[in-house]
Design an enzyme around this catalytic site. Sequence first.
Site, PDB file in Angstrom:
ATOM      1  N   HIS A  81      -2.646   3.210  -4.723  1.00 37.18           N
ATOM      2  CA  HIS A  81      -2.169   2.703  -3.507  1.00 37.18           C
ATOM      3  C   HIS A  81      -0.652   2.329  -3.846  1.00 37.18           C
ATOM      4  CE1 HIS A  81      -5.407   2.976  -0.963  1.00 37.18           C
ATOM      5  NE2 HIS A  81      -6.354   2.339  -1.756  1.00 37.18           N
ATOM      6  N   ASP A 105       0.900  -1.024   0.015  1.00 37.89           N
ATOM      7  CA  ASP A 105       0.087   0.064   0.094  1.00 37.89           C
ATOM      8  C   ASP A 105       0.944   1.074   0.020  1.00 37.89           C
ATOM      9  OD1 ASP A 105      -2.304   1.771   0.562  1.00 37.89           O
ATOM     10  OD2 ASP A 105      -3.287  -0.176   0.806  1.00 37.89           O
ATOM     11  N   GLU A 139      -9.803   2.774  -5.028  1.00 39.05           N
ATOM     12  CA  GLU A 139      -9.435   4.057  -4.818  1.00 39.05           C
ATOM     13  C   GLU A 139      -8.295   4.681  -5.379  1.00 39.05           C
ATOM     14  OE1 GLU A 139     -10.713   3.721   0.001  1.00 39.05           O
ATOM     15  OE2 GLU A 139      -8.826   3.156  -0.334  1.00 39.05           O
TER      16      GLU A 139
END
Length: 494
Positions: free
Chosen positions: A222, A151, A284
């Site tokens: 990420h 991440d 995301e």
Amino acid sequence: MIPRPSSVVFEEGSVRLDGAALLDGAAAWARGEAGSGDLRLRLDPALPPEGYELSTVPGHVEITGGSDAGIFYGLQTLRQLLPPAALRHPSSLTAGPVEVPILRISDAPRFAWRGVLLDVARHFMPVPDVLRFLDLAAFHKLNVLHLHLTDDQGWRIEVPGWPRLTSVGAWRTESMLGARVHERYDGRPHGGFYTTDDLRQIVAHAAQRHITVVPEVDMPGHMQAAIAAYPELGNGFTGPVRTAWGISSHVLNLEPSTLDFCRQVLDHVCDIFPSELIGIGGDECPTDEWPGGRELQARFTAEMAAHLAARGRRLYGWDEILAGGAPEGSVVAAWRGVEPAEVAVRAGHQVVACPDVKLYLDYRQSDDPAEPTPVGTLLTIEDVYAYEPPQSDLVLGAQANIWTEHMESLRRVEYMAYPRLCAFAEAVWGPAQRDFADFATRLPAHLARLDALGVNYRPLSGPRPWDARPDAPGNPRTLTDRLAELHEMTADLR
């Protein structure tokens, strides 16, 4: 017993068995030998592969499994029938005979995917802690570990030819203390990574317990930790591994050389993990750094899916991959509320249901101000127990997710996971019609087993004074507020 077996018939009385013989019988089966004496094990292909039958009669226990997995689950049930002291240390079984109730059990799971996600990117978890986490999951008959390996805040897997991923990307200078709205930091470096041998040990340990490890390397978003290590992968960003929680705006540049990097990473992941499904995240992902916007991500996802298909694997991604059309054959982890699972089913994709407002175990367990770093919406044991995935043959099952921004140790993970993960295990193992009052009646006896195993679970009475984190304040959310946010987040799916 938790999860409650499909059928249990108790009869009068109990039988006294030789504890040492029970241990010897289980060990013999693990060596490929037939059980005998006080513990008799055998296979019956007519049973469901993960199903088993267990019966106690004068003189012995007999477990019949549809496969080795069924035998294993029968043994977990037997462990719960023994005194908790037998869990504290198996050698206690050799001290003398043990009492086991006379009963007959017939049991099999409802869902093929009974999963739990463990995020080791936000806070690194050493190998022994991961192995213990697997042991506890197996005790509750869970069979998938979704391992979130990378991440913005850390890269946890070594990749041949890319040494800076771990020498740089695995370390950050400090971590946030509490929810990001408070902008507090601890000033302590944090990091760590798994060698290839480490990961193979984790995979082997899981396989012995009939758990499939599904790895995830999140891309193309990420990715700040990877870009910090190799700035040429990004779009002009030159900076450190992210120290704040939340989402970085710095994403991969999707040049041919960067796509080749992604393929090399996935090749290495495929070499380590035998799982048919390989996670690439896809969630995301800000598009501010891309002139082509969201269409670029859809093309990227399709290319990675094609590369995995050439390796005989399938793509596993978060429900954002539905926007623009998820690649054929991919499996969707539906997390943004309950709607994306229904969208994925309508589109013909297999689904793992893991809605945040139902199954995110980093969300707070009560409104008690002593809860450590209370974030997200309220999610009680009863809430988790009540969750039911959509009814469709395309729904593989469900998954509880443990994101570790606010869990810096296994001790913290266990506090947030248990006993809610016990409730989840019963929900995905047993029938749709279930009774929380009955579960609540059985739970105290099960907590005695967790005590014997040394699990730092949250007491039913609430947090203890030493569980609180006044130095790491949270950010509680109301369900109404979160549902409104999710509705806006998923507008592109409608």
